[in-house]
Structures are given as structure tokens and as C-alpha cells.
Design an enzyme around this catalytic site. Structure first.
Site, mmCIF file in Angstrom:
data_model
loop_
_atom_site.group_PDB
_atom_site.id
_atom_site.type_symbol
_atom_site.label_atom_id
_atom_site.label_comp_id
_atom_site.label_asym_id
_atom_site.label_seq_id
_atom_site.Cartn_x
_atom_site.Cartn_y
_atom_site.Cartn_z
ATOM 1 N N ARG A 109 25.841 22.808 6.139
ATOM 2 C CA ARG A 109 25.427 24.023 5.412
ATOM 3 C C ARG A 109 25.908 25.197 6.257
ATOM 4 O O ARG A 109 25.456 25.361 7.403
ATOM 5 C CB ARG A 109 23.918 24.064 5.225
ATOM 6 C CG ARG A 109 23.439 25.419 4.728
ATOM 7 C CD ARG A 109 22.034 25.406 4.219
ATOM 8 N NE ARG A 109 21.955 24.705 2.951
ATOM 9 C CZ ARG A 109 20.900 24.756 2.135
ATOM 10 N NH1 ARG A 109 19.839 25.454 2.465
ATOM 11 N NH2 ARG A 109 20.910 24.092 0.997
ATOM 12 N N HIS A 136 27.559 25.022 -4.109
ATOM 13 C CA HIS A 136 26.464 24.121 -3.718
ATOM 14 C C HIS A 136 26.591 22.829 -4.549
ATOM 15 O O HIS A 136 25.756 22.550 -5.405
ATOM 16 C CB HIS A 136 25.130 24.819 -3.973
ATOM 17 C CG HIS A 136 23.954 24.185 -3.299
ATOM 18 N ND1 HIS A 136 24.057 23.111 -2.443
ATOM 19 C CD2 HIS A 136 22.621 24.472 -3.366
ATOM 20 C CE1 HIS A 136 22.850 22.779 -2.003
ATOM 21 N NE2 HIS A 136 21.977 23.583 -2.550
ATOM 22 N N GLN A 139 23.683 20.080 -5.086
ATOM 23 C CA GLN A 139 22.570 20.513 -5.933
ATOM 24 C C GLN A 139 22.823 20.175 -7.403
ATOM 25 O O GLN A 139 21.919 19.712 -8.116
ATOM 26 C CB GLN A 139 22.404 22.036 -5.782
ATOM 27 C CG GLN A 139 21.346 22.627 -6.684
ATOM 28 C CD GLN A 139 19.942 22.191 -6.286
ATOM 29 O OE1 GLN A 139 19.578 22.289 -5.136
ATOM 30 N NE2 GLN A 139 19.157 21.698 -7.238
ATOM 31 N N ASP A 228 18.413 31.285 -10.405
ATOM 32 C CA ASP A 228 18.302 31.109 -8.956
ATOM 33 C C ASP A 228 17.861 32.444 -8.376
ATOM 34 O O ASP A 228 17.838 33.465 -9.083
ATOM 35 C CB ASP A 228 19.666 30.667 -8.393
ATOM 36 C CG ASP A 228 19.613 30.319 -6.898
ATOM 37 O OD1 ASP A 228 18.503 30.129 -6.358
ATOM 38 O OD2 ASP A 228 20.690 30.255 -6.276
ATOM 39 N N CYS A 267 17.069 25.648 -8.532
ATOM 40 C CA CYS A 267 17.336 24.800 -7.364
ATOM 41 C C CYS A 267 16.260 24.939 -6.296
ATOM 42 O O CYS A 267 16.098 24.052 -5.458
ATOM 43 C CB CYS A 267 18.711 25.118 -6.781
ATOM 44 S SG CYS A 267 18.823 26.786 -6.085
ATOM 45 N N ARG A 295 17.315 15.267 -5.636
ATOM 46 C CA ARG A 295 18.314 15.543 -4.607
ATOM 47 C C ARG A 295 18.612 14.288 -3.783
ATOM 48 O O ARG A 295 19.759 14.032 -3.424
ATOM 49 C CB ARG A 295 17.840 16.675 -3.675
ATOM 50 C CG ARG A 295 17.797 18.070 -4.296
ATOM 51 C CD ARG A 295 19.164 18.621 -4.629
ATOM 52 N NE ARG A 295 20.042 18.712 -3.481
ATOM 53 C CZ ARG A 295 20.047 19.699 -2.576
ATOM 54 N NH1 ARG A 295 19.210 20.714 -2.712
ATOM 55 N NH2 ARG A 295 20.904 19.694 -1.573
HETATM 56 N N1 CP Z 1 17.974 23.856 -3.252
HETATM 57 C C1 CP Z 1 18.217 23.787 -1.953
HETATM 58 O O1 CP Z 1 19.339 23.545 -1.506
HETATM 59 O O2 CP Z 1 17.120 23.957 -1.156
HETATM 60 P P1 CP Z 1 17.109 24.124 0.421
HETATM 61 O O3 CP Z 1 17.712 25.464 0.729
HETATM 62 O O4 CP Z 1 15.654 24.075 0.774
HETATM 63 O O5 CP Z 1 17.898 23.019 1.044
HETATM 64 N N1 NVA Z 2 21.713 30.792 -3.859
HETATM 65 C C1 NVA Z 2 20.744 30.364 -2.874
HETATM 66 C C2 NVA Z 2 20.513 28.892 -2.989
HETATM 67 C C3 NVA Z 2 19.496 28.340 -2.039
HETATM 68 C C4 NVA Z 2 19.362 26.852 -2.136
HETATM 69 C C5 NVA Z 2 21.264 30.724 -1.490
HETATM 70 O O1 NVA Z 2 22.458 30.565 -1.231
HETATM 71 O O2 NVA Z 2 20.461 31.177 -0.669
#
Ligand code: CP
Ligand code: NVA
Length: 311
Positions: A109, A136, A139, A228, A267, A295
């Protein structure tokens, strides 16, 4: 041949996403009733170890990749990027070459998508994108799995509406629409459009992807309504975002314009009173907890795909 990476959903190819979805569902059903920490009967990743590297916070991605490896019979190591020599100037490429010596797959990440690309370019083991500012992919596999098991039919041909910021999660839904052939309408304010490259690629695959500034137009008759957060990790203009996106809140009134029984997806993490009302996210059309739980099943199929055990 080099390692197989999942940086975006299109890395799976058209047939690949369907195979991953069907495998995730079958594997989920096969272990039904088992405690979460018990391995699947075939333990296909026995002896394998995954490193998960986080430059940004995570709850679901962190938990689900760790539990996924346990259920596949393997091991997981979770690392915060701040604790690595990366922070002291060791390059991404050198970090990647070192990871290749120790683990069988890597989940990252990252703040910058290009850093994940740089890591993957020299990696001898599969690299999976656990969220960047661009996309992502993991997801969305869980999202589609949730829609298919709740509606009891394939997502192909369904109508999805995205309401709000055209962000990383939106970009991956656009990719999925192109790969599976579901219809997608995206309502966003001026200046918050999704990545044009993802839209063009999905349309080039024949997908119907419409952009509008009207939430009502986007959700009309939709089978699935998705939103989101208005402020993603790394966004520095929170005040402007909260102001500009205010008309894009998913309310019960907006859900009423969708198809009867339409599903609400998010998400998570959610901000009740911003992108969605409590009434919607905690209401009967919301499937967000099943979505979060899926997930793990999505990650398992993606890990097997990346390690060449799902052909
Ligand atoms: N939806 C998602 O990726 O959640 P986290 O940021 O908690 O991993
Ligand atoms: N769009 C959000 C998703 C979190 C899972 C972010 O990037 O923070």
C-alpha cells in the site's frame, strides 16, 4: 518469464477476473463453518510467506491479507514502511531486491503508484497493489463478489452507479466494468473526474461508462450504488473537498431513485453524514459488512493467481 504482478485489475485480463471471482466464491463456500484461522483443506500456499508493506494506514487490507495467507496454509509478515531503511534513503529497487530474497509474494500500500511499479519492475516475486492514489484493485474483487452472492447472479450486465469523488476506488471499478461488461454511471462534481485513461480503456473494451454531474441521473434504475470517502489518504485539500462534494451525499432519497432492492456498497472507512447518511449505510440495502468480510476471499484468489496456482 518474470513474476506475475497485480498492479491494476487489467493485469488479470478479461478471463482472469472472472476466474478469480469464481475461485474466490468456490473457496469461500468450501470452507464454510471453519474458524477463521483454520487453513483450507488443500492449504495451497503451505510453505509460502507474504510480506505486506504499508506506507499508509489500513484496517481491512492488513487483516484480510494476513488471514488470507493463514487460510491458504502460508505465513504473513506485516511491515510499516516507516520502520524500513527506505525511510533512510535505501532505494525502492534495492528494497524490492531484498524482499525477493526472503518472501514469495509482496503486497504494497503506497502513496505513489509509480513506486509500486518501480518495486514490481525489479521484483523476482509477485507484487500486489493494496491501494495507491491511482487504484485499489483488490477491493473491487471483493465488491463484485458481494454483489454476485447477494443478487444471486453474475455482475455482468448489471448497472452500477458511483456517486462522489472519482478516486482510486472509482478507477478500479471502471476497470472492472471494462473487464466484466457491467454498465457504470459516475456522478462527480467538476474537477473530481476519474482517471481518463481508465475510462478510455474500459470504453475501448466495449463497456458503457457514462460521466455526469447529476447523482440522480447516475443512480436512476441502478442495481448497485457505490461511494467512498470525500477525502482520501494523501488528499491535502479537505476543506474544498467537503464543500464541493456536499451535493453528492448518498441519502435514502437518492437510493429510492435506484432499482428496487439496489445494493449500497462502500469500501470503508465511512464518514456518516458526509458521503453517506447513517440511514443508508446502516440500513437494509447496505452490504458493507459482507463487502469487508469478502476481502479475505478476494485476496486468497488473487494471491493464488499471482503465484500461478490458478490457471
Ligand atoms: N477498504 C480498505 O482498503 O480499507 P483499509 O484502508 O482499512 O485497508
Ligand atoms: N479512497 C480511499 C480508500 C480507502 C480504503 C483512500 O484512498 O483513502
Amino acid at each position: 518469464m518474470g513474476a506475475r504482478h497485480l498492479l491494476n485489475l487489467s493485469d488479470l485480463g478479461p478471463g482472469g477476473l472472472r476466474r478469480v471471482l469464481d475461485h474466490a466464491r468456490a473457496r469461500k463456500l468450501a470452507r464454510s463453518g471453519l474458524p477463521n484461522g483454520t487453513a483450507d483443506s488443500d492449504a495451497p500456499l503451505s510453505g509460502h510467506v507474504l510480506a505486506s508493506l504499508f506506507e499508509k494506514p489500513s484496517t481491512r487490507t492488513r487483516l484480510s491479507f494476513d488471514v488470507a495467507m493463514r487460510q491458504l496454509g502460508g505465513e504473513a509478515i506485516t511491515l510499516a514502511a516507516g520502520g524500513l531503511q527506505l525511510g533512510r534513503g535505501e532505494t525502492i529497487e534495492d528494497t524490492s531486491r531484498v524482499f525477493t530474497q526472503f518472501v514469495d509474494a509482496v503486497m504494497i500500500r503506497a502513496n505513489r503508484h509509480r513506486d509500486v511499479e518501480a518495486f514490481a519492475r525489479v521484483s523476482g516475486v509477485p507484487v500486489l497493489n493494496g491501494l495507491t492514489e491511482l487504484s485499489h484493485p483488490c477491493q473491487i474483487v471483493a465488491d463484485i463478489l458481494t454483489v454476485e452472492e447477494t443478487l444471486g447472479r453474475k455482475a455482468d450486465g448489471t448497472l452500477w452507479a458511483w456517486v462522489g469523488d472519482g478516486n482510486n476506488v472509482c478507477n478500479s471499478i471502471i476497470e472492472a466494468a471494462g473487464l466484466l461488461g457491467f454498465r457504470l454511471r459516475i456522478a462527480h462534481p467538476e474537477g473530481y473526474a476519474p482517471d481518463a485513461g481508465f475510462v478510455d480503456a474500459a470504453r475501448a473494451r466495449g463497456a458503457e461508462v457514462e460521466l455526469t454531474t447529476s447523482p440522480e441521473a447516475a443512480v436512476a434504475g441502478a442495481d448497485v450504488v457505490v461511494t467512498d470517502t470525500w477525502v482520501s489518504m494523501g488528499d491535502s485539500d479537505a476543506e474544498a473537498r467537503l464543500r464541493d462534494l456536499k451535493p453528492y451525499q448518498v441519502t435514502a432519497g437518492l437510493m429510492a431513485a435506484a432499482a428496487p432492492g439496489a445494493l449500497f456498497l462502500h469500501c470503508l472507512p465511512a464518514h456518516r453524514g458526509e458521503e453517506v447518511t447513517a440511514e443508508v449505510i446502516d440500513g437494509p440495502q447496505s452490504v458493507v459488512w459482507a463487502e469487508a468480510g469478502n476481502r479475505v476471499h478476494a485476496q486468497k484468489a488473487l494471491l493464488l493467481w499471482a503465484l500461478g496456482k490458478l490457471d
